[in-house]
Design a protein around this motif. Sequence first.
Motif, PDB file in Angstrom:
ATOM      1  N   GLY A   1       0.850  -1.260   0.080  1.00 31.23           N
ATOM      2  CA  GLY A   1      -0.101  -0.027  -0.028  1.00 31.23           C
ATOM      3  C   GLY A   1       1.044   1.139  -0.001  1.00 31.23           C
ATOM      4  N   GLY A   2       1.813   1.218   0.579  1.00 27.34           N
ATOM      5  CA  GLY A   2       2.844   2.370   0.664  1.00 27.34           C
ATOM      6  C   GLY A   2       3.327   2.655  -0.601  1.00 27.34           C
ATOM      7  N   GLU A   3       3.904   1.704  -1.182  1.00 26.44           N
ATOM      8  CA  GLU A   3       4.522   1.666  -2.525  1.00 26.44           C
ATOM      9  C   GLU A   3       3.547   2.184  -3.517  1.00 26.44           C
ATOM     10  OE1 GLU A   3       6.793  -1.716  -3.755  1.00 26.44           O
ATOM     11  OE2 GLU A   3       7.251  -2.150  -1.765  1.00 26.44           O
ATOM     12  N   LEU A   4       2.260   1.690  -3.587  1.00 21.91           N
ATOM     13  CA  LEU A   4       1.203   2.054  -4.380  1.00 21.91           C
ATOM     14  C   LEU A   4       0.748   3.409  -4.282  1.00 21.91           C
ATOM     15  CD1 LEU A   4      -0.926   1.634  -6.570  1.00 21.91           C
ATOM     16  CD2 LEU A   4      -2.251   0.696  -4.872  1.00 21.91           C
ATOM     17  N   ARG A   5       0.749   4.034  -3.073  1.00 18.11           N
ATOM     18  CA  ARG A   5       0.471   5.516  -2.759  1.00 18.11           C
ATOM     19  C   ARG A   5       1.521   6.354  -3.068  1.00 18.11           C
ATOM     20  NH1 ARG A   5      -0.034   8.196   3.243  1.00 18.11           N
ATOM     21  NH2 ARG A   5      -1.942   6.703   3.467  1.00 18.11           N
ATOM     22  N   ALA A   6       2.945   5.723  -3.022  1.00 18.52           N
ATOM     23  CA  ALA A   6       4.022   6.600  -3.507  1.00 18.52           C
ATOM     24  C   ALA A   6       3.601   6.890  -5.288  1.00 18.52           C
ATOM     25  CB  ALA A   6       5.333   6.227  -3.240  1.00 18.52           C
ATOM     26  N   ALA A   7       3.582   5.616  -5.713  1.00 21.99           N
ATOM     27  CA  ALA A   7       3.362   5.710  -7.234  1.00 21.99           C
ATOM     28  C   ALA A   7       2.398   6.703  -7.619  1.00 21.99           C
ATOM     29  CB  ALA A   7       3.187   4.334  -7.820  1.00 21.99           C
ATOM     30  N   LEU A   8       1.316   6.350  -7.042  1.00 19.67           N
ATOM     31  CA  LEU A   8      -0.003   7.017  -7.252  1.00 19.67           C
ATOM     32  C   LEU A   8       0.386   8.730  -7.091  1.00 19.67           C
ATOM     33  CD1 LEU A   8      -3.036   5.154  -6.283  1.00 19.67           C
ATOM     34  CD2 LEU A   8      -2.618   5.950  -8.459  1.00 19.67           C
TER      35      LEU A   8
ATOM     36  N   GLY B   1     -11.949  -8.896   1.633  1.00 22.40           N
ATOM     37  CA  GLY B   1     -12.308  -7.628   1.073  1.00 22.40           C
ATOM     38  C   GLY B   1     -11.496  -7.516  -0.534  1.00 22.40           C
ATOM     39  N   VAL B   2     -12.078  -6.399  -1.068  1.00 21.52           N
ATOM     40  CA  VAL B   2     -11.631  -6.266  -2.444  1.00 21.52           C
ATOM     41  C   VAL B   2     -10.735  -4.931  -2.590  1.00 21.52           C
ATOM     42  CG1 VAL B   2     -13.899  -7.001  -3.628  1.00 21.52           C
ATOM     43  CG2 VAL B   2     -13.526  -4.525  -3.020  1.00 21.52           C
ATOM     44  N   LYS B   3      -9.757  -4.801  -3.489  1.00 19.55           N
ATOM     45  CA  LYS B   3      -8.854  -3.766  -3.647  1.00 19.55           C
ATOM     46  C   LYS B   3      -8.051  -3.694  -2.473  1.00 19.55           C
ATOM     47  CE  LYS B   3     -11.899  -0.858  -5.300  1.00 19.55           C
ATOM     48  NZ  LYS B   3     -12.649   0.514  -5.646  1.00 19.55           N
ATOM     49  N   ARG B   4      -7.635  -4.342  -1.764  1.00 21.95           N
ATOM     50  CA  ARG B   4      -6.964  -4.545  -0.491  1.00 21.95           C
ATOM     51  C   ARG B   4      -5.464  -3.615  -0.719  1.00 21.95           C
ATOM     52  NH1 ARG B   4      -5.457  -9.490   1.862  1.00 21.95           N
ATOM     53  NH2 ARG B   4      -5.698  -8.398   3.963  1.00 21.95           N
ATOM     54  N   ALA B   5      -4.968  -3.773  -1.654  1.00 23.91           N
ATOM     55  CA  ALA B   5      -3.650  -2.626  -1.877  1.00 23.91           C
ATOM     56  C   ALA B   5      -4.152  -1.339  -1.869  1.00 23.91           C
ATOM     57  CB  ALA B   5      -2.672  -3.068  -3.020  1.00 23.91           C
TER      58      ALA B   5
ATOM     59  N   GLU C   1     -10.853  -2.377 -12.483  1.00 21.48           N
ATOM     60  CA  GLU C   1     -10.330  -3.475 -13.209  1.00 21.48           C
ATOM     61  C   GLU C   1      -8.827  -3.849 -12.852  1.00 21.48           C
ATOM     62  OE1 GLU C   1     -13.750  -1.445 -15.482  1.00 21.48           O
ATOM     63  OE2 GLU C   1     -11.932  -0.745 -14.106  1.00 21.48           O
ATOM     64  N   LEU C   2      -7.961  -2.875 -12.512  1.00 23.07           N
ATOM     65  CA  LEU C   2      -6.667  -3.390 -12.252  1.00 23.07           C
ATOM     66  C   LEU C   2      -6.528  -4.010 -10.852  1.00 23.07           C
ATOM     67  CD1 LEU C   2      -6.354  -0.935 -14.320  1.00 23.07           C
ATOM     68  CD2 LEU C   2      -4.297  -0.181 -13.084  1.00 23.07           C
ATOM     69  N   PHE C   3      -7.327  -3.602  -9.945  1.00 22.97           N
ATOM     70  CA  PHE C   3      -7.159  -3.818  -8.285  1.00 22.97           C
ATOM     71  C   PHE C   3      -8.208  -4.846  -8.011  1.00 22.97           C
ATOM     72  CE2 PHE C   3      -4.735  -0.066  -9.160  1.00 22.97           C
ATOM     73  CZ  PHE C   3      -3.621  -0.355  -8.321  1.00 22.97           C
ATOM     74  N   ALA C   4      -8.963  -5.395  -8.903  1.00 25.04           N
ATOM     75  CA  ALA C   4     -10.026  -6.434  -8.683  1.00 25.04           C
ATOM     76  C   ALA C   4     -11.148  -5.807  -7.569  1.00 25.04           C
ATOM     77  CB  ALA C   4      -9.466  -7.790  -7.690  1.00 25.04           C
ATOM     78  N   GLY C   5     -11.705  -4.856  -7.962  1.00 20.84           N
ATOM     79  CA  GLY C   5     -12.844  -4.072  -7.329  1.00 20.84           C
ATOM     80  C   GLY C   5     -14.304  -4.575  -7.220  1.00 20.84           C
ATOM     81  N   TYR C   6     -14.612  -5.663  -8.410  1.00 20.20           N
ATOM     82  CA  TYR C   6     -15.761  -5.912  -8.689  1.00 20.20           C
ATOM     83  C   TYR C   6     -16.446  -7.187  -7.570  1.00 20.20           C
ATOM     84  CZ  TYR C   6     -15.507  -2.658 -12.468  1.00 20.20           C
ATOM     85  OH  TYR C   6     -15.238  -1.640 -13.101  1.00 20.20           O
ATOM     86  N   SER C   7     -17.615  -7.279  -7.661  1.00 23.62           N
ATOM     87  CA  SER C   7     -18.186  -8.342  -6.676  1.00 23.62           C
ATOM     88  C   SER C   7     -18.200  -9.616  -7.739  1.00 23.62           C
ATOM     89  CB  SER C   7     -19.651  -8.188  -6.315  1.00 23.62           C
ATOM     90  OG  SER C   7     -20.353  -7.911  -7.460  1.00 23.62           O
ATOM     91  N   ARG C   8     -18.258  -9.522  -9.098  1.00 23.62           N
ATOM     92  CA  ARG C   8     -18.331 -10.564  -9.913  1.00 23.62           C
ATOM     93  C   ARG C   8     -17.066 -11.297  -9.792  1.00 23.62           C
ATOM     94  NH1 ARG C   8     -18.596  -6.265 -13.329  1.00 23.62           N
ATOM     95  NH2 ARG C   8     -16.625  -5.488 -14.413  1.00 23.62           N
ATOM     96  N   MET C   9     -15.917 -10.632  -9.625  1.00 19.62           N
ATOM     97  CA  MET C   9     -14.684 -11.229  -9.343  1.00 19.62           C
ATOM     98  C   MET C   9     -14.508 -12.182  -8.082  1.00 19.62           C
ATOM     99  SD  MET C   9     -12.128  -7.890 -10.309  1.00 19.62           S
ATOM    100  CE  MET C   9     -12.002  -7.202 -11.868  1.00 19.62           C
TER     101      MET C   9
ATOM    102  N   ALA D   1      -3.632 -11.941  -3.259  1.00 18.66           N
ATOM    103  CA  ALA D   1      -3.788 -11.588  -2.026  1.00 18.66           C
ATOM    104  C   ALA D   1      -3.954 -10.191  -1.349  1.00 18.66           C
ATOM    105  CB  ALA D   1      -2.948 -12.570  -0.776  1.00 18.66           C
ATOM    106  N   HIS D   2      -2.994  -9.407  -2.396  1.00 18.14           N
ATOM    107  CA  HIS D   2      -2.821  -8.088  -2.242  1.00 18.14           C
ATOM    108  C   HIS D   2      -4.140  -7.269  -3.074  1.00 18.14           C
ATOM    109  CE1 HIS D   2       1.386  -8.009  -0.451  1.00 18.14           C
ATOM    110  NE2 HIS D   2       0.600  -8.838   0.442  1.00 18.14           N
ATOM    111  N   ARG D   3      -4.844  -8.091  -3.741  1.00 15.95           N
ATOM    112  CA  ARG D   3      -6.057  -7.439  -4.551  1.00 15.95           C
ATOM    113  C   ARG D   3      -7.376  -7.946  -4.085  1.00 15.95           C
ATOM    114  NH1 ARG D   3      -4.389  -7.516 -10.968  1.00 15.95           N
ATOM    115  NH2 ARG D   3      -3.396  -9.258 -10.853  1.00 15.95           N
ATOM    116  N   LEU D   4      -7.644  -9.256  -3.712  1.00 16.76           N
ATOM    117  CA  LEU D   4      -8.947  -9.697  -3.565  1.00 16.76           C
ATOM    118  C   LEU D   4      -8.927 -11.048  -2.484  1.00 16.76           C
ATOM    119  CD1 LEU D   4     -12.109  -9.792  -3.801  1.00 16.76           C
ATOM    120  CD2 LEU D   4     -11.509 -11.065  -6.113  1.00 16.76           C
ATOM    121  N   THR D   5      -9.471 -10.962  -1.550  1.00 19.98           N
ATOM    122  CA  THR D   5      -9.519 -12.315  -0.757  1.00 19.98           C
ATOM    123  C   THR D   5     -10.907 -11.979  -0.103  1.00 19.98           C
ATOM    124  OG1 THR D   5      -8.849 -11.117   1.336  1.00 19.98           O
ATOM    125  CG2 THR D   5      -6.918 -12.032  -0.046  1.00 19.98           C
ATOM    126  N   ALA D   6     -11.189 -13.237   0.867  1.00 17.72           N
ATOM    127  CA  ALA D   6     -12.358 -13.118   1.412  1.00 17.72           C
ATOM    128  C   ALA D   6     -12.536 -11.703   2.344  1.00 17.72           C
ATOM    129  CB  ALA D   6     -12.533 -14.376   2.372  1.00 17.72           C
TER     130      ALA D   6
END
Length: 614
Positions: free
Chosen positions: A238-245, A497-501, A370-378, A490-495
Motif C-alpha cells: 500500500g505504501g509503494e502504491l501510494r507513492a506511485a500514485l 475484501g476487494v482492492k486490498r492494496a 479493473e486493475l485492483f479487483a474491485g468488482y463483486s463478480r470477481m 492476496a493483495h488484490r482480492l480475498t475473502a
Amino acid sequence: MCRIYGTFNTRTGDRELRTAAALLHHGGPDARSFVRGADWALGNNRLSIMDPQGGAQPYHHDGVVVVFNGELYNHEELRARLRGRGFHFEDRCDGSILPALYLTYGDSFAEHLDGMFAVAVIDLRAEPRLVLATDPAGMKSLYYSWDARTGVLHFASEIPALLSFPDVRTREDELGLDAYLASKTPFGERTMFEGIDVLPPAATATASHADGLRIGRRSLGYESAEAAASGRSLEEAGGELRAALETEVSRLLTADVPVAAITSGGLDSSLVTALAARAARGALHTFNIAYTGRWPGDERAYAARVAESVGTTHHQVEIDPASFPELLSDVVWHLGQPNADPITLSTFSLFRAVRDAGFKVALTGDAADELFAGYSRMSQALAAPEGADWSGAYLDHLAAVPRALRARLYTDDYAATVRARPALPPELHAALAHGNGSRLTRICEAEQRYRLPAYHLRRVDHLSMASSVEARIPFCQPAIVRFAAGLPDAHRLTAAGVKRALYAAAGGLVPDAVLDRPKQPFTLPVTAMLAPGQRLWEMARDVLSPVSLRADGRLRADTVEALFTEQAERPSDTSSLALWSLMGHQLWRRQFFNGATRFDTAVQAPHALEGAAA
C-alpha cells in the motif's frame, strides 16, 4: 487534447474535411485545420491544454506530417533526448515532438510515449504511407473504415465524423444487438456498424499502396510485469502504491489551463482527489453529481466529506431526472453506438458542469476496479469450485441482459441468426478459462484488454470531450498498470475484501467514513427512476412500443411487455437494465439509420476552418 480525422488512398475535398471538422467541433473548439495531398488528408480540431499559443497542428518536419489527439506526460524528457539528436522545437507543446520522434524511431515511435493518445502520421519521404497509433490503455479511440478492394482508408476520433465521409458506406450490424446486450457495448475491434472498426489499445497500424492495411499490437503494459516479492506485506504494498500514485497524479496535474477532480464519494476518486489536493496545495476544485429528489445510492455526503477533509473548493452538481429524456439524444449521438450503462447520463451532465465552471481538465478515479479487483463478480468467480463453469457465469455478469433472458427476448429468426456469430470474442472465453496465471490474474487481464477500453474508457472520453473537457485517468498510467499486475492475488482480492492494496494506500488520506462504507457502483439509480409516473418510464414505453419492435423484427414484443409489467410490480436491476438497454439501442437506430441525421445540419461554411494544401 484534440480530435483527429483523415483519409488515405483517396482524393478528399475541402467540403468533406470541413464537414468532419464541424462534427468534431465540441472536442476541439480552440483551433481547426487540415492538410491534404493528392490522395491523402489529415485534420485536427484542437482543445488547447499545453502551450495554448503554440502547438499548431498538423505538425510538419522533413516530409513527415502528424496530427495528434491526447496528452503526452513525458514530452519534456523526449524533447531533451531529441534535442540531443539535433532536432529543434519552436514551442513546448507536447505533440510538437511527434514528427522528430517518428523520424528517429520509425513505426516504433509510440513505444516511447507515456500518456493517452491517438496519432496519425503521413510519411511522404517516398510513396505516401500512413501510420496510426493508439495508447496502451485505449483511452483515446480511433475508428476506421477500410475498403480492402480499393485500398481506401478513412478514420476519425468519433463515429459521426467518420460517417460524414461520402465514401464510407455502412449499415447496422444486425448481430450487433446481440453483442451489445451480451456485454453492454461491443468488445474488441467490433462496432455496431458493418464496415467500421475501432483500433484496439496499443495498436500500430500502417497503410500503404503496396501493402494495404496492417495492424500490429504493442505491449499492453501488464504482460511482462513480474510478481512482487512474496515477503512484502500488504501495508508495504500500500505504501509503494501510494507513492506511485502520488507521482502520477502530480504529473497529470501539469497543464496551462485550470485542472479539477471528479469526486464520486467512493474509494478510487477520493484517493485521486486527496493526492491531487496535496500536490495542488489546496488550490483544487472538485465536482460531484446528484439528482433532484430522494434517490437510493446518493453519494453527495461522502463526496462532501472528502472535499472538506482535503480542503478543496467543492461543486455539488444536481440535475433533474425529468431532463433525462432530452439528454439521452445528445448522449447517444456523442457515443456513436449504444452503451448500456445508465451512468452515461450522469457522466455527460457532470462534465458539462465542469466545463461551465471554467475547467478544461478533470482527473478521475476510473479503471481502479479493473486493475485492483474491485468488482463483486470477481469475488464470485474466485469462490466457484474447480470444474464449475465460472468463466461462463462471469461473462454473464458483464451482460446488459443475461443469457436466459436474451433467449426469451429474441424472435425465432433472430435467435437462429445470432448462433452464426458469437456475441463475445472467442479468444476472451479462452483467455479466461485457459490463459496463463491465476484465475484472478486472467480475470483482471480480460477486464483490461476487452471491457475497460470498449465499455468504460470510450464512454469517459466521448462524454467528457462532448463538453470540451479532457479527462485524465491516473490509474491508467503505465506505472500503475504494471504495479497492479505485479501484485500477488492476496493483495488484490480475498475473502477479507476487494482492492486490498488500494485500501492500504488510502489509509490516513481518505476519511474513514469513505473507507468503511459498503462499495456501490457510481451510476444512475435507474431501477428507481424507471417506474410508472416518471419521465423515463413514459419515454421507454414510447420507444419500445410493440409497433416499433415488430418493425425491427428481432425482439418479441410480448416479452418486452412482460418486462414492463415486472418492473412496475416488482422492480429489479435485471428488468430495469434490460429495458434501459433496449431503449438505448432503439434510440441509437433512430438517430443513425432512420431518415435525416445531424450530418445534414453540420456547419460547412468556408470560413468554418482554414484549409491548407500540402
